[in-house]
Motif scaffolding. Sequence first.
Motif, PDB file in Angstrom:
ATOM      1  N   UNK A  24       0.830  -1.208   0.000  1.00 54.20           N
ATOM      2  CA  UNK A  24       0.000   0.000   0.000  1.00 54.20           C
ATOM      3  C   UNK A  24       0.866   1.261   0.000  1.00 54.20           C
ATOM      4  N   UNK A  25       1.944   1.233   0.747  1.00 55.47           N
ATOM      5  CA  UNK A  25       2.861   2.382   0.783  1.00 55.47           C
ATOM      6  C   UNK A  25       3.480   2.589  -0.594  1.00 55.47           C
ATOM      7  N   UNK A  26       3.893   1.502  -1.215  1.00 56.33           N
ATOM      8  CA  UNK A  26       4.503   1.594  -2.548  1.00 56.33           C
ATOM      9  C   UNK A  26       3.518   2.188  -3.551  1.00 56.33           C
ATOM     10  N   UNK A  27       2.257   1.753  -3.502  1.00 56.73           N
ATOM     11  CA  UNK A  27       1.241   2.319  -4.399  1.00 56.73           C
ATOM     12  C   UNK A  27       1.083   3.821  -4.158  1.00 56.73           C
ATOM     13  N   UNK A  28       1.038   4.198  -2.900  1.00 54.84           N
ATOM     14  CA  UNK A  28       0.871   5.611  -2.547  1.00 54.84           C
ATOM     15  C   UNK A  28       2.043   6.447  -3.062  1.00 54.84           C
ATOM     16  N   UNK A  29       3.255   5.885  -2.987  1.00 46.66           N
ATOM     17  CA  UNK A  29       4.450   6.605  -3.433  1.00 46.66           C
ATOM     18  C   UNK A  29       4.697   6.463  -4.932  1.00 46.66           C
ATOM     19  N   UNK A  30       4.015   5.505  -5.555  1.00 48.25           N
ATOM     20  CA  UNK A  30       4.213   5.279  -6.984  1.00 48.25           C
ATOM     21  C   UNK A  30       5.534   4.606  -7.310  1.00 48.25           C
ATOM     22  N   UNK A  31       5.975   3.730  -6.406  1.00 42.48           N
ATOM     23  CA  UNK A  31       7.234   2.998  -6.600  1.00 42.48           C
ATOM     24  C   UNK A  31       6.984   1.520  -6.347  1.00 42.48           C
ATOM     25  N   UNK A  32       8.001   0.702  -6.597  1.00 45.79           N
ATOM     26  CA  UNK A  32       7.858  -0.724  -6.306  1.00 45.79           C
ATOM     27  C   UNK A  32       7.921  -0.953  -4.796  1.00 45.79           C
ATOM     28  N   UNK A  33       7.380  -2.097  -4.389  1.00 45.75           N
ATOM     29  CA  UNK A  33       7.395  -2.458  -2.966  1.00 45.75           C
ATOM     30  C   UNK A  33       8.822  -2.548  -2.446  1.00 45.75           C
ATOM     31  N   UNK A  34       9.698  -3.187  -3.212  1.00 45.55           N
ATOM     32  CA  UNK A  34      11.090  -3.320  -2.788  1.00 45.55           C
ATOM     33  C   UNK A  34      11.776  -1.969  -2.679  1.00 45.55           C
ATOM     34  N   UNK A  35      11.497  -1.071  -3.613  1.00 47.49           N
ATOM     35  CA  UNK A  35      12.111   0.259  -3.565  1.00 47.49           C
ATOM     36  C   UNK A  35      11.654   1.006  -2.316  1.00 47.49           C
ATOM     37  N   UNK A  36      10.358   0.933  -2.015  1.00 44.56           N
ATOM     38  CA  UNK A  36       9.828   1.596  -0.816  1.00 44.56           C
ATOM     39  C   UNK A  36      10.444   1.001   0.442  1.00 44.56           C
ATOM     40  N   UNK A  37      10.474  -0.325   0.504  1.00 43.73           N
ATOM     41  CA  UNK A  37      10.928  -1.002   1.717  1.00 43.73           C
ATOM     42  C   UNK A  37      12.430  -0.872   1.931  1.00 43.73           C
ATOM     43  N   UNK A  38      13.189  -0.955   0.882  1.00 44.36           N
ATOM     44  CA  UNK A  38      14.643  -0.965   1.046  1.00 44.36           C
ATOM     45  C   UNK A  38      15.259   0.430   0.926  1.00 44.36           C
ATOM     46  N   UNK A  39      15.006   1.100  -0.174  1.00 48.00           N
ATOM     47  CA  UNK A  39      15.688   2.364  -0.416  1.00 48.00           C
ATOM     48  C   UNK A  39      15.066   3.530   0.361  1.00 48.00           C
ATOM     49  N   UNK A  40      13.768   3.775   0.147  1.00 47.89           N
ATOM     50  CA  UNK A  40      13.130   4.936   0.779  1.00 47.89           C
ATOM     51  C   UNK A  40      13.067   4.760   2.293  1.00 47.89           C
ATOM     52  N   UNK A  41      12.771   3.559   2.748  1.00 51.79           N
ATOM     53  CA  UNK A  41      12.696   3.311   4.193  1.00 51.79           C
ATOM     54  C   UNK A  41      14.048   3.563   4.858  1.00 51.79           C
ATOM     55  N   UNK A  42      15.098   3.090   4.239  1.00 50.95           N
ATOM     56  CA  UNK A  42      16.448   3.294   4.773  1.00 50.95           C
ATOM     57  C   UNK A  42      16.761   4.789   4.840  1.00 50.95           C
ATOM     58  N   UNK A  43      16.421   5.506   3.786  1.00 49.20           N
ATOM     59  CA  UNK A  43      16.636   6.954   3.728  1.00 49.20           C
ATOM     60  C   UNK A  43      15.795   7.654   4.793  1.00 49.20           C
ATOM     61  N   UNK A  44      14.544   7.221   4.945  1.00 46.63           N
ATOM     62  CA  UNK A  44      13.647   7.838   5.942  1.00 46.63           C
ATOM     63  C   UNK A  44      14.172   7.647   7.349  1.00 46.63           C
ATOM     64  N   UNK A  45      14.693   6.477   7.641  1.00 40.13           N
ATOM     65  CA  UNK A  45      15.244   6.236   8.977  1.00 40.13           C
ATOM     66  C   UNK A  45      16.462   7.116   9.230  1.00 40.13           C
ATOM     67  N   UNK A  46      17.255   7.367   8.209  1.00 46.92           N
ATOM     68  CA  UNK A  46      18.414   8.267   8.360  1.00 46.92           C
ATOM     69  C   UNK A  46      17.949   9.694   8.647  1.00 46.92           C
ATOM     70  N   UNK A  47      16.866  10.104   7.979  1.00 47.22           N
ATOM     71  CA  UNK A  47      16.352  11.460   8.147  1.00 47.22           C
ATOM     72  C   UNK A  47      15.632  11.657   9.484  1.00 47.22           C
ATOM     73  N   UNK A  48      15.062  10.602  10.033  1.00 43.18           N
ATOM     74  CA  UNK A  48      14.282  10.695  11.262  1.00 43.18           C
ATOM     75  C   UNK A  48      15.201  11.031  12.428  1.00 43.18           C
TER      76      UNK A  48
END
Length: 135
Positions: free
Chosen positions: A110-134
């Motif tokens: 659902x997150x991937x659909x909302x972001x318009x990216x693949x599930x793996x991209x959301x889970x691995x790349x964006x999530x990792x980046x988000x945790x760094x930013x948090x």
Amino acid sequence: MTTADKKQCLLQLRTLEEQIKKADEERIEAIAALNSTAINYSGLPSGNGKHNKIELGIERVQAAQEEVNRLIDQKEAIKKELLERIKQCPTRECRILLRCKYIKFMTWAAIARKLGVSKNHARQYIHKKALKEFK
């Protein structure tokens, strides 16, 4: 703060949600037990003891409700704090991901659909980046 610490901080809401569910189940069980006791005692004279079964049942229900309320208040306070910290993330997609995953408990699909990216991209790349930013 390490990435593991950040994840643990963000997962507090999920943990509290589970505790609320368990406490509410205990509240429902207490109500069922009280109803059963009340039905069994209907029509009988009340006992002269200070704490008969019905009084104890009512106290159990009240204690369970107070626990549910306490956990809900705690959850709301933590949610407010986390949302403020998420707002501080500079990247919009990271803010969206963190809100969806840790506040709304959405699935990776659902997150991937909302972001318009693949599930793996959301889970691995964006999530990792988000945790760094948090922070």
